[in-house]
Write a protein that holds these residues in place. Sequence first.
Motif, short mmCIF file in Angstrom:
data_model
loop_
_atom_site.label_atom_id
_atom_site.label_comp_id
_atom_site.label_asym_id
_atom_site.label_seq_id
_atom_site.Cartn_x
_atom_site.Cartn_y
_atom_site.Cartn_z
N LEU A 192 11.54 0.40 6.03
CA LEU A 192 12.34 1.06 7.06
C LEU A 192 13.35 2.02 6.45
O LEU A 192 13.55 3.14 6.94
N SER A 193 14.00 1.58 5.37
CA SER A 193 14.99 2.44 4.72
C SER A 193 14.34 3.70 4.18
O SER A 193 14.93 4.78 4.24
N HIS A 194 13.12 3.60 3.67
CA HIS A 194 12.41 4.79 3.19
C HIS A 194 12.16 5.77 4.33
O HIS A 194 12.35 6.98 4.19
N GLY A 195 11.70 5.22 5.47
CA GLY A 195 11.43 6.08 6.61
C GLY A 195 12.67 6.78 7.11
O GLY A 195 12.67 8.00 7.33
N PHE A 196 13.75 6.02 7.31
CA PHE A 196 14.99 6.63 7.81
C PHE A 196 15.59 7.60 6.80
O PHE A 196 16.11 8.66 7.18
N GLU A 197 15.57 7.24 5.52
CA GLU A 197 16.12 8.14 4.50
C GLU A 197 15.44 9.51 4.56
O GLU A 197 16.09 10.55 4.43
N ALA A 198 14.12 9.50 4.75
CA ALA A 198 13.40 10.77 4.83
C ALA A 198 13.82 11.59 6.03
O ALA A 198 13.76 12.83 6.00
N VAL A 211 5.55 11.95 9.63
CA VAL A 211 5.08 10.72 8.99
C VAL A 211 6.16 9.64 9.03
O VAL A 211 5.88 8.46 9.30
N ALA A 212 7.41 10.02 8.77
CA ALA A 212 8.50 9.04 8.74
C ALA A 212 8.73 8.41 10.11
O ALA A 212 8.91 7.19 10.22
N LEU A 213 8.73 9.21 11.16
CA LEU A 213 8.93 8.67 12.50
C LEU A 213 7.81 7.71 12.89
O LEU A 213 8.05 6.64 13.47
N ALA A 214 6.59 8.08 12.55
CA ALA A 214 5.46 7.20 12.85
C ALA A 214 5.60 5.88 12.10
O ALA A 214 5.31 4.80 12.66
N VAL A 216 8.45 4.41 10.97
CA VAL A 216 9.57 3.65 11.53
C VAL A 216 9.17 2.98 12.84
O VAL A 216 9.46 1.80 13.08
N ARG A 217 8.51 3.72 13.70
CA ARG A 217 8.11 3.17 15.00
C ARG A 217 7.08 2.04 14.84
O ARG A 217 7.15 1.02 15.53
N THR A 218 6.15 2.22 13.92
CA THR A 218 5.15 1.18 13.70
C THR A 218 5.78 -0.10 13.21
O THR A 218 5.45 -1.21 13.67
N ILE A 219 6.71 0.00 12.27
CA ILE A 219 7.39 -1.18 11.75
C ILE A 219 8.19 -1.85 12.86
O ILE A 219 8.15 -3.08 13.02
N ARG A 220 8.92 -1.06 13.63
CA ARG A 220 9.72 -1.63 14.73
C ARG A 220 8.84 -2.38 15.73
O ARG A 220 9.19 -3.47 16.19
N GLU A 221 7.71 -1.80 16.08
CA GLU A 221 6.86 -2.40 17.10
C GLU A 221 6.06 -3.59 16.58
O GLU A 221 5.70 -4.49 17.36
N THR A 222 5.80 -3.63 15.28
CA THR A 222 4.86 -4.60 14.72
C THR A 222 5.51 -5.76 13.99
O THR A 222 5.00 -6.90 14.02
N ALA A 241 2.08 1.44 7.37
CA ALA A 241 3.35 2.07 7.70
C ALA A 241 4.26 2.17 6.48
O ALA A 241 4.97 3.17 6.30
N SER A 242 4.25 1.15 5.63
CA SER A 242 5.10 1.21 4.44
C SER A 242 4.62 2.29 3.48
O SER A 242 5.42 2.97 2.83
N THR A 243 3.30 2.48 3.41
CA THR A 243 2.76 3.56 2.58
C THR A 243 3.15 4.91 3.16
O THR A 243 3.55 5.83 2.43
#
Length: 359
Positions: A192-198, A211-214, A216-222, A241-243
Amino acid sequence: MTALYTNPTRVYAGLGSSDSLLDHVATLGGSRIALIGDAGLKRVGVLDRFEQQLGSAVVFVGLAEVDPTIIASEAAAAEATAAGADIVIGVGGGSALSQAKAVALLLTNDAPVEQYEGIGLAPQRPAPFIAVPTTAGSGSEVSNAFVLYNTESSHNVGMRGWGYEPDIAVLDGNLLVGLPEVPMRDAAADALSHGFEALWAKGATRFTDTVALAAVRTIRETLPRALKERRPEDLQSLLEASTMANFACGNAGLSLIHALSGSSKIRISHGRQNGVLLPIVAEFNRSVVSREVSLEIDLLPELYAAAGIPSAFEADELIDTAEDEFFEAGATSPFRRNNRRDSSDEQLRELARLATTPR
């Protein structure tokens, strides 16, 4: 301004995808494998499965502990070289993949590895490398950076460069089924931190935002459901999502969260540190992000509650100088300059204070 977005690593994703490693070895022209895996995976028998699958092609097996050291990585590389290894397969979380990257680098470049600290200093490209992550967090399987711990100076040595990234990443959600809750949760916080940092990095582009928004949303939902039910399909989504999050931050660059969490003296897991820092830095950056990102920031408390992600440290986790360590790490890190909202030393000190205020 010219934007660059690149993903050099070939990614094979899908349940059961880790059953075809020998095909990838042949594709990369290797025949003698140095298998580097998490020591924990060896203890529970997971690494044995890969040794059996790869058979006589494995000429060396190295085990990586948490926070791999320079000494351990150089020793593994020397043994792999003596065994005639010409390709590396790393299996595990960020620690195992960091050590595997070091071994791949030292199969083609002379030790000591410290001489390559920095960006692109190794004269030869590392040996072919296949990464098989068993946590959905670091995204190291597509990153061209790795960090080793220097036990003599308590200094983290970081190396990165074109060609340091794995040639192939294999994403198999089946490998996460038995992962304990705390490591899975901490890894997800890291992703999550990687996605938001981007999303608030100065290096962000339309490509990285998408890519980052997708991610973050996938992690939040899953994540909450994956922690509870362990359905392979959800674990596959988390892993992908982490990749994706690392694709984003690898191109946009990291910023204040990773600047503040850069002290080698804070011996708390990287994902846990970033999980505590994320909401604090997100609020600091709210004024410089899009409405879509601001909405994701609003949803963080609900996600933290549902997934059990701690938003503060316990008092007994922190050393007496924790605030100073977070501040000094942030003040001296190049990641600080990549944050879209500039920070004064006073503001950075306040972020460090908030991060180290215990429950």
